[in-house]
Design a protein around this motif. Structure first.
Motif, PDB file in Angstrom:
ATOM      1  N   LYS A 126      -9.540   5.716   0.475  1.00  0.00           N
ATOM      2  CA  LYS A 126      -8.417   4.783   0.646  1.00  0.00           C
ATOM      3  C   LYS A 126      -8.840   3.561   1.464  1.00  0.00           C
ATOM      4  O   LYS A 126      -8.459   2.428   1.147  1.00  0.00           O
ATOM      5  N   SER A 127      -9.645   3.781   2.512  1.00  0.00           N
ATOM      6  CA  SER A 127     -10.118   2.664   3.333  1.00  0.00           C
ATOM      7  C   SER A 127     -10.989   1.719   2.523  1.00  0.00           C
ATOM      8  O   SER A 127     -10.866   0.488   2.627  1.00  0.00           O
ATOM      9  N   ALA A 128     -11.884   2.302   1.710  1.00  0.00           N
ATOM     10  CA  ALA A 128     -12.770   1.477   0.876  1.00  0.00           C
ATOM     11  C   ALA A 128     -11.964   0.697  -0.162  1.00  0.00           C
ATOM     12  O   ALA A 128     -12.243  -0.483  -0.422  1.00  0.00           O
ATOM     13  N   GLN A 129     -10.963   1.340  -0.766  1.00  0.00           N
ATOM     14  CA  GLN A 129     -10.131   0.650  -1.747  1.00  0.00           C
ATOM     15  C   GLN A 129      -9.337  -0.486  -1.102  1.00  0.00           C
ATOM     16  O   GLN A 129      -9.258  -1.576  -1.667  1.00  0.00           O
ATOM     17  N   ASP A 130      -8.780  -0.219   0.069  1.00  0.00           N
ATOM     18  CA  ASP A 130      -8.010  -1.260   0.762  1.00  0.00           C
ATOM     19  C   ASP A 130      -8.899  -2.441   1.146  1.00  0.00           C
ATOM     20  O   ASP A 130      -8.464  -3.599   1.086  1.00  0.00           O
ATOM     21  N   GLU A 131     -10.149  -2.128   1.535  1.00  0.00           N
ATOM     22  CA  GLU A 131     -11.084  -3.197   1.897  1.00  0.00           C
ATOM     23  C   GLU A 131     -11.375  -4.087   0.706  1.00  0.00           C
ATOM     24  O   GLU A 131     -11.381  -5.324   0.810  1.00  0.00           O
ATOM     25  N   ILE A 132     -11.605  -3.482  -0.464  1.00  0.00           N
ATOM     26  CA  ILE A 132     -11.875  -4.256  -1.675  1.00  0.00           C
ATOM     27  C   ILE A 132     -10.647  -5.062  -2.087  1.00  0.00           C
ATOM     28  O   ILE A 132     -10.747  -6.235  -2.452  1.00  0.00           O
ATOM     29  N   MET A 133      -9.480  -4.430  -1.995  1.00  0.00           N
ATOM     30  CA  MET A 133      -8.250  -5.108  -2.411  1.00  0.00           C
ATOM     31  C   MET A 133      -7.914  -6.274  -1.492  1.00  0.00           C
ATOM     32  O   MET A 133      -7.361  -7.279  -1.932  1.00  0.00           O
ATOM     33  N   ASN A 134      -8.267  -6.158  -0.206  1.00  0.00           N
ATOM     34  CA  ASN A 134      -7.941  -7.214   0.757  1.00  0.00           C
ATOM     35  C   ASN A 134      -8.919  -8.375   0.707  1.00  0.00           C
ATOM     36  O   ASN A 134      -8.583  -9.483   1.108  1.00  0.00           O
ATOM     37  N   GLN A 135     -10.141  -8.116   0.254  1.00  0.00           N
ATOM     38  CA  GLN A 135     -11.169  -9.156   0.278  1.00  0.00           C
ATOM     39  C   GLN A 135     -11.038 -10.140  -0.880  1.00  0.00           C
ATOM     40  O   GLN A 135     -11.672 -11.177  -0.875  1.00  0.00           O
ATOM     41  N   GLN A 136     -10.265  -9.831  -1.883  1.00  0.00           N
ATOM     42  CA  GLN A 136     -10.130 -10.739  -3.009  1.00  0.00           C
ATOM     43  C   GLN A 136      -8.747 -10.581  -3.644  1.00  0.00           C
ATOM     44  O   GLN A 136      -8.040  -9.609  -3.411  1.00  0.00           O
ATOM     45  N   ILE A 137      -8.394 -11.560  -4.457  1.00  0.00           N
ATOM     46  CA  ILE A 137      -7.133 -11.481  -5.189  1.00  0.00           C
ATOM     47  C   ILE A 137      -7.283 -10.418  -6.259  1.00  0.00           C
ATOM     48  O   ILE A 137      -8.238 -10.434  -7.043  1.00  0.00           O
ATOM     49  N   ILE A 138      -6.350  -9.480  -6.310  1.00  0.00           N
ATOM     50  CA  ILE A 138      -6.522  -8.302  -7.174  1.00  0.00           C
ATOM     51  C   ILE A 138      -6.461  -8.647  -8.660  1.00  0.00           C
ATOM     52  O   ILE A 138      -6.920  -7.865  -9.497  1.00  0.00           O
ATOM     53  N   PHE A 171     -12.094  -1.187  13.611  1.00  0.00           N
ATOM     54  CA  PHE A 171     -12.078   0.264  13.405  1.00  0.00           C
ATOM     55  C   PHE A 171     -10.744   0.714  12.814  1.00  0.00           C
ATOM     56  O   PHE A 171     -10.326   1.856  13.006  1.00  0.00           O
ATOM     57  N   SER A 172     -10.075  -0.182  12.114  1.00  0.00           N
ATOM     58  CA  SER A 172      -8.806   0.187  11.465  1.00  0.00           C
ATOM     59  C   SER A 172      -9.113   0.897  10.146  1.00  0.00           C
ATOM     60  O   SER A 172      -8.804   0.414   9.064  1.00  0.00           O
ATOM     61  N   ILE A 173      -9.762   2.050  10.274  1.00  0.00           N
ATOM     62  CA  ILE A 173     -10.173   2.849   9.122  1.00  0.00           C
ATOM     63  C   ILE A 173      -9.292   4.081   9.033  1.00  0.00           C
ATOM     64  O   ILE A 173      -8.989   4.709  10.042  1.00  0.00           O
ATOM     65  N   THR A 174      -8.906   4.427   7.828  1.00  0.00           N
ATOM     66  CA  THR A 174      -8.141   5.654   7.611  1.00  0.00           C
ATOM     67  C   THR A 174      -9.135   6.799   7.483  1.00  0.00           C
ATOM     68  O   THR A 174      -9.781   6.971   6.455  1.00  0.00           O
ATOM     69  N   PHE A 175      -9.295   7.569   8.554  1.00  0.00           N
ATOM     70  CA  PHE A 175     -10.254   8.670   8.549  1.00  0.00           C
ATOM     71  C   PHE A 175      -9.705   9.896   7.830  1.00  0.00           C
ATOM     72  O   PHE A 175     -10.474  10.735   7.376  1.00  0.00           O
ATOM     73  N   SER A 176      -8.398  10.022   7.764  1.00  0.00           N
ATOM     74  CA  SER A 176      -7.786  11.177   7.110  1.00  0.00           C
ATOM     75  C   SER A 176      -6.529  10.732   6.380  1.00  0.00           C
ATOM     76  O   SER A 176      -5.672  10.070   6.959  1.00  0.00           O
ATOM     77  N   TYR A 177      -6.448  11.085   5.109  1.00  0.00           N
ATOM     78  CA  TYR A 177      -5.292  10.739   4.288  1.00  0.00           C
ATOM     79  C   TYR A 177      -4.948  11.925   3.405  1.00  0.00           C
ATOM     80  O   TYR A 177      -5.826  12.470   2.716  1.00  0.00           O
ATOM     81  N   ILE A 178      -3.686  12.358   3.445  1.00  0.00           N
ATOM     82  CA  ILE A 178      -3.272  13.550   2.700  1.00  0.00           C
ATOM     83  C   ILE A 178      -2.266  13.136   1.628  1.00  0.00           C
ATOM     84  O   ILE A 178      -1.070  12.971   1.918  1.00  0.00           O
ATOM     85  N   PRO A 179      -2.701  12.952   0.397  1.00  0.00           N
ATOM     86  CA  PRO A 179      -1.758  12.642  -0.682  1.00  0.00           C
ATOM     87  C   PRO A 179      -1.037  13.904  -1.149  1.00  0.00           C
ATOM     88  O   PRO A 179      -1.454  15.035  -0.846  1.00  0.00           O
ATOM     89  N   LEU A 180       0.019  13.719  -1.906  1.00  0.00           N
ATOM     90  CA  LEU A 180       0.796  14.851  -2.416  1.00  0.00           C
ATOM     91  C   LEU A 180      -0.047  15.741  -3.320  1.00  0.00           C
ATOM     92  O   LEU A 180       0.109  16.967  -3.321  1.00  0.00           O
ATOM     93  N   SER A 181      -0.947  15.134  -4.098  1.00  0.00           N
ATOM     94  CA  SER A 181      -1.802  15.916  -5.000  1.00  0.00           C
ATOM     95  C   SER A 181      -2.671  16.902  -4.233  1.00  0.00           C
ATOM     96  O   SER A 181      -2.897  18.032  -4.690  1.00  0.00           O
ATOM     97  N   LEU A 182      -3.158  16.499  -3.052  1.00  0.00           N
ATOM     98  CA  LEU A 182      -3.980  17.394  -2.237  1.00  0.00           C
ATOM     99  C   LEU A 182      -3.146  18.554  -1.705  1.00  0.00           C
ATOM    100  O   LEU A 182      -3.604  19.699  -1.671  1.00  0.00           O
TER     101      LEU A 182
END
Length: 436
Positions: free
Chosen positions: A47-59, A389-400
């Protein structure tokens, strides 16, 4: 026997050995929470990597790097379905002198079609997209780059004194007033074959827009975006052809909706274009994280399997202790399927209760990890901001959560399968003698 009576019977039997059942549920809880927390690390980093990519450019942006055969033409790109805008920028190399009042700096210059920029959704911190030829947009940090001669000399002197690299010289604040609506001058030199300046022309532009601040602290935006109308006049002073080496071009296609970016990317790729978009970046990253998450879930499943041993022992002891009850139930006409179902329901009950408690504990641990670890890293790093360091180290989606619950409950049922089968094979006479 009615289903409600079966449930009452199961709950009554579980109360007879509260400590043993509690320890079994505790083992299941720990295994389920371990599985979820471990897998949540993979989901969090993804999720952190995806947010970084999404924030660095226009989606909705699809960068066109080139074409296998022929040149990239803007008109050809506009013919594709779902295309909202095509932005082609021409960057001048090297940087050109820019002046404002008594301040100056060498800054990057780029020409572009402002109508296409507006359609593409050029993000501004303030101001507007230019509507006249003499209006321009400047980068967020352009004002900070404009120094006086005194400030520049002081900075260079301090930099020479601190040449050991242990300390950094104090950077001047630059132009502290609002640069919006200010008139700046761009000096375009004309060089001879020996790269000597033989002529210089000054162009005046009014700043009507300032681009949005970059999402990361280390990015610096000090580019001036000029309407294409001035490209010809600049070309009279310097070689603006592709072969001259003084310009570089970049072309980006913007989809009308993010849902169409993937289809547009695939269509351009099929037609021989070399492109980069959010979708193909995420595809490669998702493949890596999928394998990573599967590995983490596999390790977590080992803990669940270990907890299954406790459930197996608990259910085996339950069958042994209830031998006489099983015999009585058979004697009064209870079918083997009902007896088997009751023991399977009991093992499933243990698995589900343990999973539910484990889920609650997992969310608490995940919240604590995301709150504490960034704070610790910030405090341990000198001069680092909390944004780094605004990284999401733990994320629990409903699927998990659903996956972990199914695994825990499934393993619990499988663990009780053999004891349940053993209970159905109990001989009535032998059971009444409390033997098995």
């Amino acid at each position: 026997m009615k289903f409600r009576d079966q449930v009452k019977f199961i709950r009554r039997n579980m109360k007879k050995n509260k400590l043993r059942v509690f320890m079994t549920i505790l083992a299941t809880t720990m295994a389920c929470s371990f599985l979820i927390v471990l897998a949540s690390v993979g989901f969090g980093l993804q999720k952190s990597a995806q947010d970084e990519i999404m924030n660095q450019q226009i989606i909705t942006e699809v960068k066109v790097l080139g074409k296998e055969k022929g040149k990239v033409k803007v008109d050809d790109l506009k013919k594709y379905d779902h295309v909202k805008s095509v932005v082609s920028r021409t960057f001048v190399i090297p940087s050109l002198p820019v002046e404002l009042e008594n301040r100056s700096s060498d800054l990057s210059i780029a020409f572009s079609d402002m109508k296409e920029e507006k359609e593409a959704g050029l993000e501004l911190d303030r101001g507007k997209v230019p509507t006249s030829a003499n209006e321009i947009v400047v980068g967020y940090h352009v004002a900070q780059e404009l120094w006086t001669k005194k400030e520049r000399k002081a900075y260079e002197k301090e930099a020479n004194q601190l040449s050991n690299g242990e300390e950094s010289p104090q950077v001047p604040k630059g132009y502290t007033k609002d640069i919006l609506n200010q008139v700046i001058q761009i000096k375009v030199p004309k060089l001879n074959e020996k790269n000597e300046i033989v002529k210089e022309k000054t162009f005046d532009f009014r700043v009507v827009g300032v681009t949005k601040k970059p999402n990361t602290d280390w990015q610096r935006d000090h580019m001036l975006l000029i309407p294409n109308a001035y490209q010809k006049e600049f070309g009279q002073m310097m070689d603006m052809s592709n072969d001259g080496g003084n310009v570089e071009k970049s072309t980006s296609v913007y989809a009308n909706d993010f849902d169409n970016v993937g289809a547009l990317t695939n269509k351009l790729t099929d037609d021989g274009y070399h492109v980069i978009s959010v979708t193909n970046q995420l595809e490669g990253m998702d493949m890596f994280f999928t394998v990573f998450k599967i590995g983490l879930i596999f390790v977590g499943c080992i803990a669940v399997i270990i907890s299954a041993i406790g459930i197996f022992n608990t259910m085996t002891m339950a069958v042994t202790e209830r031998t006489q009850e099983i015999g009585i139930m058979k004697a009064i006409g209870a079918s083997p399927s009902i007896i088997k179902r009751m023991f399977l329901m009991e093992s499933a009950y243990i698995g589900v209760i343990g999973s539910m408690i484990g889920i609650v504990i997992s969310y608490l641990i995940s919240f604590g990890v995301n709150l504490i670890i960034p704070a610790l890293l910030t405090s341990m790093s000198d001069g680092a901001s909390s944004e780094q360091f605004s990284i999401t180290f733990s994320y629990i989606p409903l699927s998990l959560v659903l996956t972990a619950t199914l695994i825990s409950a499934g393993v619990a049922i499988v663990s009780g399968l053999n004891p349940a089968r053993k209970a159905t094979k109990t001989n009535v006479l032998t059971a009444l003698r409390r033997e098995i």
